[in-house]
Structure formats: C-alpha cells, structure tokens
Design an enzyme around this catalytic site. Structure first.
Site, short mmCIF file in Angstrom:
data_model
loop_
_atom_site.label_atom_id
_atom_site.label_comp_id
_atom_site.label_asym_id
_atom_site.label_seq_id
_atom_site.Cartn_x
_atom_site.Cartn_y
_atom_site.Cartn_z
N CYS A 2 0.83 -1.21 0.00
CA CYS A 2 0.00 0.00 0.00
C CYS A 2 0.86 1.25 0.00
CB CYS A 2 -0.98 0.06 1.17
SG CYS A 2 -2.14 -1.30 1.25
N ARG A 27 3.66 -0.16 -4.93
CA ARG A 27 3.37 -0.70 -3.60
C ARG A 27 2.00 -1.38 -3.53
NH1 ARG A 27 6.69 1.03 0.38
NH2 ARG A 27 5.10 0.49 1.93
N TRP A 76 -2.89 -2.45 -1.82
CA TRP A 76 -2.62 -3.88 -2.03
C TRP A 76 -3.49 -4.61 -1.02
CZ3 TRP A 76 -0.60 -8.10 0.69
CH2 TRP A 76 -0.22 -9.19 -0.11
N ASN A 111 -1.55 1.86 5.91
CA ASN A 111 -0.69 0.82 5.33
C ASN A 111 -0.29 -0.10 6.46
OD1 ASN A 111 1.26 -0.71 3.96
ND2 ASN A 111 2.85 0.80 4.36
N GLY A 112 -0.56 -1.40 6.33
CA GLY A 112 -0.19 -2.34 7.37
C GLY A 112 -1.31 -3.32 7.66
N GLU A 494 17.35 -17.16 -8.16
CA GLU A 494 16.92 -15.82 -8.54
C GLU A 494 16.38 -15.78 -9.96
OE1 GLU A 494 16.27 -11.64 -8.30
OE2 GLU A 494 16.27 -13.33 -6.91
N LYS A 498 12.58 -14.51 -11.02
CA LYS A 498 12.32 -13.49 -12.03
C LYS A 498 11.35 -14.01 -13.08
CE LYS A 498 14.33 -10.20 -10.36
NZ LYS A 498 13.83 -10.80 -9.13
N GLU A 501 7.62 -14.47 -11.35
CA GLU A 501 6.90 -13.32 -10.80
C GLU A 501 6.44 -12.33 -11.85
OE1 GLU A 501 9.17 -10.97 -8.01
OE2 GLU A 501 10.97 -11.05 -9.24
N HIS A 517 16.30 -37.24 -7.74
CA HIS A 517 15.64 -37.65 -6.50
C HIS A 517 14.17 -37.25 -6.50
CE1 HIS A 517 19.33 -39.02 -4.59
NE2 HIS A 517 19.92 -37.95 -5.07
N LYS A 616 5.90 -4.03 -4.04
CA LYS A 616 7.34 -3.89 -3.96
C LYS A 616 7.89 -4.16 -2.56
CE LYS A 616 11.44 -2.66 -5.40
NZ LYS A 616 12.17 -3.55 -6.31
#
Length: 621
Positions: A2, A27, A76, A111-112, A494, A498, A501, A517, A616
């Site tokens: 947010c 955000r 968000w 926000n939170g 990584e 990428k 996402e 395995h 983000k």
C-alpha cells in the site's frame, strides 16, 4: 504494501496526491482513493477499483476535488477483496455512496495490518458503530473516533490511545473535522517519510512520492506521531510529549525515479546496474582496500565472530544463498541462511559471538525487521544491508552497510539484488583477509576482480538481442526448470523467481544433483531446462544432469562463461558471460536471467513493472 500520500499547503492537494500515488503504485494497485477538504471545511472522498488511472479519470486528474489539504492511498488488498467500498480512505461515519464523509470526525488511510481488528470491531459495534467495509482500516479509523469522542480529547491523545490498543503494523494518515488545516500521522513497523517546504508539508510511504518538492525529509520513528501543517511538522511520542528530529538529505534526485525513455522501469533498472554496482564498490573500497569502518567492523570485531546468520526474504534471501558459499569459503566462518519469515518461529539459539546479517532493499520488510529485533533480544551482533537511509532496519541494526542502488520502482528487483551481492562479497573478502586466510597478493587480486564487475555487466547488456529472440520463442512455455550447483544453484533461484513473478510461467530452481531424487519425473517433451554453469569444478557434473533431462525430451539452455564452448554440444541454446573470479560469478550469471524474464513478460503483453498480486515492499507479515 500500500502507498500513502498526504499534502497540506497552498496548492490544490488532489493533483499533488495523484502525482505522488503514481510514484508509489508499485506498492499496490488493486484500488485507489483520495479525501480532500475544501475551503468550507467539507471533505469529499472519491474511490476507484483498479489502477490509479481510473481514479484520475473519475476526478478529472484531481481538478474535480478542490482543497489544499488531502490524503490518498493506493491499495494492495489484505483484509477484504479489491473493491471500491474496501478502498481507502475510510471514515468514522456514513459509507461511500451514502454520504458521511462531510460529517465524519475522522477520515483516514492506512498501510499495514491490524491483527486484532476483529476484537476491536466487536467492541465498537457494542458502542453503536456500524461498518460498511471488510477492512481492518475502517476499524482503526473508528477506534480513533471512539477515543476522541469518549474522552473529549484532541487528536494526539486519541491516536495515542489507539496505538496502545492496536496490535500489528501500521502507517496511518488522518484528517479531523475540528482540525481542518492539519493531517495527523502515526507509525508502527510500516514505512513513512515526511517532507517540509516553505509553504507545504507532505507525507508518503516512500521518498519518490515527495522528491519533486523536497530532498530534505524526516523519518518518523516507531510508535511516534506527527502533526502536519502547511510548512511545518511537529513530532510526538506515545506520551504526547513533543520530540525533536533531524532532517535527512536524499542524495538521489527525482529524475532517478523516472523511466528515462525506457519502456519499463525494470529495463531501466537492469541497465542501471553497472553504475549502481560501481557506486557501491566505490563506497566500500578506498585506497585499494575494503573499508568496513563505517559499519564499525574493525579487526577485533571480525575476529570475535563465531557464526554468521544471513536472514532475508525473496531475492535478498537468494543473495544470502550466494553469499553463503563465498563467505564460508573465504572466511571459514560457518554461515546459515534463513528465511526471515521462519527465523524467529524456530526459536534460534544465538549469543554475542553470532553475527546476524539482515538484507532488505527497503529496510522495512516486516519479517526481516522482526528477525532483527529477535536477534538483538537474544544478544547477537546485527548488521543491516539496506538501500534506504533512515529505514527501520538501518536505524535499529547495530551496524549498517548501504547499497547505493538508488530508487528501485519495478516490483521485480534487479539492481538492489546486484548491489547486495557486492556488499556481501566485500564482507567475505575482508573477513578472509582479517582472519589470515587471504594473503596480500590474493587480497589485491580479489579487489581487482570486484572492480571489473560493472564493465562486465555492461558487456552482457550490450549483447542482449539473442536473448530477446529466444524469449519470444519460449513465451508460451508452461513450465521452466533452472538447475545449477553451488553458486550456480543460488543464481538459479533468482532466475526462477524473475521468471515466475513477471511472466506467470510456473518455474522452479533445483540443485542439479537433486533432479534424479524425484523432480526429473516432471520432465517431458518440450519443457525448458536452463542450466547455469559458471563454476568450472562443477561444470561436467551439471552438464551430465542436463543430458539426463534432454534424454527425456527437454529443450536445454546453457548459461556459462566464455571459453566453455563445449556446452554447445549439449545445450540447444547457449548464453555466455565474461570470465570472472568464480566466487563472484553470480553477479554476471543473473543478468541474462533478469533479461530473459523481462523479455518473456513483454512478449506475453504483461505489465512488467506491476505483476499481479505483488507489491514492492512487503511491510506486513
């Protein structure tokens, strides 16, 4: 998560708020809204589901909302689905579309996460409050109103009582009917920055939203409040006592947070990596030596470390995975890499001989911040590696090293990852030298190699067209597997993140030796397997694992260093990066993987900078 923006000054608030929210849309972008108080003291609230441009259209780019005091929010979703009614701002009476904003004592954004919101909601219902949304934010706003009315007190005491009663994380910005020229803010564990000019004061969740107006900012502390008036700000602690704060100067300018001619922020930030890495190296290497004195890490400090824990989330955790190999090999100090979200729940055993390194781009990552506090409580040494000066982790860690990446707007990190790796390399080399495991000649060679990284990244960026062609060919892939060993496995993690996402392609990274395995059962005709092979001692072993995949119908891409042209005998498509001291190879291997994820996302017509369901800075658990 947010984004919050508030403005009080002489200009019309709505256009300023919209512009600031546009800088914070990374955000959250499920919905957006604004509340603006006009000259007559009346508040108008406008909300919209979806991207910020819908709110801009509803308000004629802010022109339809007249007034010089206002707050805005881009969401968000946590509590309650993305919808207009759940969008912020929220009010203490009435409901959107049914009046109430003009008569509400309190209008606020948040926000939170309020963890005990259900308990508080039930309490407020017993006191005749009604609720129109599913959000925890509406509960917080109405709780402030409850204390304000019950005790006949001002905003400062009403907010303080709310902060004591609420459990969770929050950054709150509120307007009170009886205080028409003020915005009141409060913070616990969620980021908030305040900027003051001669005739205006702004508040936001992150610096880019206010950089156009000032580079001198204040960071409100944990469990503190502030009152914003035009051209001034006053800070208070939980007891209501006024406290003094020092302004912090932001070194990068507003243009750094613009696209600069690139189609997407992500591509701009990929191309900014040579400079970001160079700037970070320059901050760490002085007169040909690595200097960690700014972080208080002298010879005595280093020699007293028994174990190292690297704690992080997401891409920063992948940095830790790569750094683990380098640190252990060069310093012979045992290293354990922990997911911040799991760290404190397994009751870690720490003491004053343990160094806990917390890695976070924003310095506000909720799980990482909680892990830091747990480590400090247990008596461990703590070091923050962060990108944001004045952030919570930077302030609370015993020591801090900064990555000089500048603002990173795209949700998928690139230059923050690269600069975090650089800091970890510098720590590893300096620890090895201090502990007598690296002689002077080898020390100078390591530093020389580190200084070549920016130019080698640039060389990869100058030759990216083949990757764009390959990405177009595999844009419709359903599954992708990344494999590697050692440092190459860390780089694979990584690369896989990428891919998934921003392209929404199912992707996994595996230590190459683990394929047989169980995982190899997933390999079938046409599946793309990407092998990372920068470690010469592990090259043949990883090739043999790739061959096993090819025998089961996989299409192979090999990523290795120049000179290993034999990869073309195995892989269907080969990508090369410059040779480098192999401890530092992840810094180069990750660049083609960033580009591959980007190009596939573009080929699919997706929103590269704002992938679905993501934000983000993860400031909630």
């Amino acid at each position: 998560m947010c984004g919050i923006v508030g403005y009080v000054g002489r200009e019309q608030a709505a256009p300023v708020i919209l512009e600031g929210l546009a800088k914070l849309e990374y955000r959250g972008y499920d919905s957006a809204g604004m509340a603006v108080r006009d000259e007559g003291g009346r508040v108008r609230v406008v909300k919209a589901k979806g991207r910020l441009n819908i709110l801009a259209e509803k308000t004629n780019d802010g022109a339809a909302l007249r007034g010089t005091v206002g707050i805005g929010h881009t969401r968000w979703a946590t509590h309650g689905e993305p919808s207009e009614i759940n969008a912020h701002p929220h009010m203490s009476s009435g409901s959107p579309g049914h009046g109430g904003a003009e008569d509400s004592n309190v209008v606020g954004v948040h926000n939170g996460i309020i963890e005990n919101y259900q308990e508080l909601r039930e309490k407020l219902i017993r006191h005749d409050y009604g609720f129109y949304s599913q959000t925890d934010t509406e509960v917080a706003v109405k709780l402030v109103d409850y204390y304000y009315n019950k005790y006949g007190i001002g905003p400062i005491d009403a907010i303080a009582k709310t902060m004591v009663r609420v459990r969770g994380s929050y950054a709150l910005a509120m307007m009170f009917k009886e205080h028409p020229d003020e915005i009141w803010v409060a913070r616990k564990d969620s980021p908030m920055v305040i900027g003051v000019t001669d005739d205006a004061t702004l508040v936001a969740s992150d610096v880019p939203a206010i950089l156009k107006y000032t580079r001198s900012v204040y960071y409100i502390g944990n469990q503190e409040m502030a009152c914003l008036k035009a051209g001034e700000v006053h800070f208070y602690n939980l007891d209501g006592d006024e406290i003094e704060k020092e302004a912090v100067q932001i070194e990068w300018d507003a243009e750094s947070a613009e696209k600069g001619g690139y189609e997407h922020f992500m591509m701009k930030e990929i191309h900014e990596q040579p400079k970001a890495v160079q700037d970070t190296l320059n901050s760490l290497i002085k007169d040909g030596k690595i200097d960690l004195s700014d972080a208080g890490m002298d010879e005595e400090y280093i020699k007293g470390i028994r174990r190292i824990y690297i704690v992080a989330c997401g891409s920063a955790w992948h940095v830790g995975m790569a750094a683990q190999y380098v640190l252990e090999d060069l310093s012979h100090i045992p290293v354990r890499v922990e997911l911040a979200s799991e760290f404190r729940y397994r009751k870690p055993i720490l003491d004053e001989r343990d160094l806990v390194i917390i890695i976070s781009q924003s310095g506000e990552t909720a799980d990482s911040l909680a892990a830091l506090r747990e480590a400090k409580e247990l008596g461990a040494l703590t070091l923050g590696i962060v990108n944001v000066v004045g952030s919570s982790i930077a302030r609370e860690a015993d020591h801090v090293l900064y990555t000089l990446a500048g603002p990173e707007i795209a949700v998928a990190t690139t230059k923050a990852y690269s600069t975090q790796l650089i800091v970890c390399y510098a720590i590893a080399v300096q620890f090895g030298k201090t502990l007598g495991l690296i002689d002077e000649e080898k020390y100078k060679a390591f530093i020389s190699e580190l200084m070549t990284i920016p130019d080698k990244i640039q060389k990869i960026l100058n030759d990216k067209e083949r990757l764009q062609w390959f990405a177009a060919k595999y844009a419709n892939a359903r599954d992708v597997f990344f494999v590697g060993r050692g440092i190459d496995y860390a780089a694979s993690l990584e690369g896989s993140l990428k891919m998934k996402e921003i392209s929404y392609i199912h992707s996994e990274a595996y230590a190459a030796g683990e394929l047989k395995h169980g995982t190899i059962s997933l390999i079938e005709d046409g599946i793309l397997v990407i092998g990372v092979l920068t470690q010469s001692g592990l090259f043949e072993k990883t090739v043999s694992n790739m061959v096993e995949c090819k025998a089961r119908g996989a299409y192979l891409m090999g990523l290795t260093t120049y000179g290993h042209y034999e990869i073309e005998d195995t892989a269907d498509f080969a990508v090369y990066v410059p040779k480098i001291e192999e401890h530092f190879a992840a810094s180069l291997a990750v660049i083609p993987l960033q580009l591959l994820g980007y190009y596939i996302s573009v080929a699919k017509g997706l929103d590269v900078d704002k992938p679905r369901n993501l934000a983000k800075s993860v400031t909630v658990e």
